[in-house]
Design a protein around this motif. Sequence first.
Motif, PDB file in Angstrom:
ATOM      1  N   VAL A 134       0.729  -1.209   0.127  1.00 41.50           N
ATOM      2  CA  VAL A 134       0.103  -0.023   0.045  1.00 41.50           C
ATOM      3  C   VAL A 134       0.975   1.162  -0.178  1.00 41.50           C
ATOM      4  O   VAL A 134       1.752   1.285   0.811  1.00 41.50           O
ATOM      5  CB  VAL A 134      -0.897   0.210   1.335  1.00 41.50           C
ATOM      6  CG1 VAL A 134      -1.825   1.278   1.140  1.00 41.50           C
ATOM      7  CG2 VAL A 134      -1.848  -1.318   1.226  1.00 41.50           C
ATOM      8  N   LEU A 135       0.683   2.050  -1.128  1.00 40.42           N
ATOM      9  CA  LEU A 135       1.548   3.207  -1.057  1.00 40.42           C
ATOM     10  C   LEU A 135       1.049   4.363  -0.086  1.00 40.42           C
ATOM     11  O   LEU A 135      -0.146   4.774  -0.210  1.00 40.42           O
ATOM     12  CB  LEU A 135       1.482   3.850  -2.470  1.00 40.42           C
ATOM     13  CG  LEU A 135       2.473   3.658  -3.603  1.00 40.42           C
ATOM     14  CD1 LEU A 135       1.885   4.215  -4.880  1.00 40.42           C
ATOM     15  CD2 LEU A 135       3.579   4.237  -3.062  1.00 40.42           C
ATOM     16  N   VAL A 136       1.698   4.806   0.685  1.00 38.02           N
ATOM     17  CA  VAL A 136       1.176   5.812   1.402  1.00 38.02           C
ATOM     18  C   VAL A 136       1.983   6.916   1.261  1.00 38.02           C
ATOM     19  O   VAL A 136       3.020   7.505   1.733  1.00 38.02           O
ATOM     20  CB  VAL A 136       1.392   5.640   3.120  1.00 38.02           C
ATOM     21  CG1 VAL A 136       0.400   4.615   3.619  1.00 38.02           C
ATOM     22  CG2 VAL A 136       2.810   4.884   3.529  1.00 38.02           C
ATOM     23  N   GLU A 137       1.270   8.045   0.346  1.00 37.94           N
ATOM     24  CA  GLU A 137       1.888   9.034  -0.316  1.00 37.94           C
ATOM     25  C   GLU A 137       2.149  10.145   0.896  1.00 37.94           C
ATOM     26  O   GLU A 137       1.359  10.475   1.930  1.00 37.94           O
ATOM     27  CB  GLU A 137       0.870   9.782  -1.389  1.00 37.94           C
ATOM     28  CG  GLU A 137       0.893   9.044  -2.710  1.00 37.94           C
ATOM     29  CD  GLU A 137       2.196   8.848  -3.170  1.00 37.94           C
ATOM     30  OE1 GLU A 137       3.228   9.739  -2.856  1.00 37.94           O
ATOM     31  OE2 GLU A 137       2.282   7.855  -3.779  1.00 37.94           O
ATOM     32  N   GLY A 138       3.003  10.715   0.822  1.00 43.61           N
ATOM     33  CA  GLY A 138       3.569  11.719   1.801  1.00 43.61           C
ATOM     34  C   GLY A 138       3.534  11.353   3.351  1.00 43.61           C
ATOM     35  O   GLY A 138       3.194  11.628   4.277  1.00 43.61           O
ATOM     36  N   ASP A 139       3.738   9.705   3.370  1.00 42.17           N
ATOM     37  CA  ASP A 139       3.625   8.988   4.770  1.00 42.17           C
ATOM     38  C   ASP A 139       2.739   9.129   5.386  1.00 42.17           C
ATOM     39  O   ASP A 139       2.518   9.081   6.876  1.00 42.17           O
ATOM     40  CB  ASP A 139       5.107   9.208   5.251  1.00 42.17           C
ATOM     41  CG  ASP A 139       6.268   8.840   4.326  1.00 42.17           C
ATOM     42  OD1 ASP A 139       6.544   7.711   4.422  1.00 42.17           O
ATOM     43  OD2 ASP A 139       6.754   9.605   3.630  1.00 42.17           O
TER      44      ASP A 139
END
Length: 452
Positions: free
Chosen positions: A324-329
């Motif tokens: 799962v990509l967590v953009e901007g963490d």
Amino acid sequence: MTQEHGSGGLAAALAALSTVETLETFGRVTAIRGLLVEVAGPVSAMRLGGRIDVVVEGGHGAATATVPCEVIGFAGDRALAMPFGSLEGVRRGCPALVRDEAAGAIRPSAAWLGRTVDALGRPIDGLGPLPQGPAIYPLRADPPPAHGRRRVGPPLDLGVRCINTFLTMCRGQRMGIFAGSGVGKSVLLSMLARYTAADVAVIGLVGERGREVQEFLQDDLGAAGLARSVVVVATSDEPVLMRRNAAYVTLAIAEYFRDQGAQVLCMIDSITRFAMAQRDIGLAGGEPPTAKGYTPTVFSELPRLLERAGPGVGEGAISGLFTVLVEGDDHNEPVADAVRGILDGHIVMERRIAEQGRYPAINVLRSVSRTMPRACDPAHLPTVRRARKVLATYADMEELIRLGAYRAGSSPEVDEAVALMPDLTAFLGQGKEEATSIGEGYARLAAIVGGG
Ligand SMILES: Nc1ncnc2c1ncn2[C@@H]1O[C@H](COP(=O)(O)OP(=O)(O)OP(=O)(O)O)[C@@H](O)[C@H]1O
Ligand SMILES: [Mg+2]
């Protein structure tokens, strides 16, 4: 009528039936709106998820081509369809052949091992045709019935010591790998694909950059990893339906091997790109955007997809790892939230750790395996607890220690954590050519923190 008459009559009727020509049903393209093709005609013969082939007659001697499409909705007297390929050349009035089949089904076989396929199950590795198996696997299968499913099995050796010891995963368990971009997801997946004690790995690369696919296959996975894998690829430039279906195909192939009794490792990189594809399909079909632009069907499709991994009703099981990509963490964005709720654990990777040069950049303290308390051999639990405590103590004081504001001797616990940290950091890091079994991992951890 006697039994004999009955079966004779049936045979005759079947023989007669086989001579009847199948009628072809056609509709016509009336409009193209963005990603959608509107088809008018015998709409009652079309069904949701069904297939339509738009026929593009090539003018000037060019060959006739077909663009396969899937029906994704209806509006008034029109069917709304989405293409699996380019709509180049499609005009108003183009015939649309209504096919009496679901838009997606594949027939995998053991010969698919070592091969790379696209979202329609067609080979894309230039190694020739792909032998088809006897059974049809629909792309959108239902998960096995909850009451008939086995429970998760014994621990699965993943070969990565940080996960093996702190976040033990069982056969048939499903875990998410949460990370921002460039934090090392792909490299970790390739290690898991090569080292996991599974019979088969099925890897779905959904929405990857085209250049990365070859890098992953050749550098990360390598010939040995590929030999026991099937890789499904839909790159970011492919039509949205291909990107969504690549995830379905990945699960369908995993289900085939599970039904053969195999221990299957199923990995999808990334679930976020699948959710984005489903969102784009929903928006094109007129769904309202809700959470951060994601449409309601995203959140109904995610569990339908992820639930297909897990134990089966027989010997085989699908252990699932989904990135799962967590953009901007941002670990609370809607897809990450939904996935965390569905799966049996999450592995959190952090940019801060990667920047320190520790790979795989897993933050053990923020990661959880929900089966761990039951799965872990009780003999190892004290070691794990002690190691976690040391990590937590150090994390609490890290800022002060780095600033030099902590004076040695103030707290024996912190002093101990400071002393053990270099060894623990070395333990948590692992080169990509290195594999460590569960047993070795615990032995090494016990040697560092004591206990065991
Ligand atoms: N185990 C490792 N050992 C050494 N370096 C690593 C390791 N894992 C990752 N890296 C480094 O991190 C870089 C990025 O890794 P990777 O491509 O796996 O990230 P990613 O999260 O998949 O990125 P993206 O979000 O762009 O897909 C690699 O090119 C490599 O330099
Ligand atoms: Mg990647």
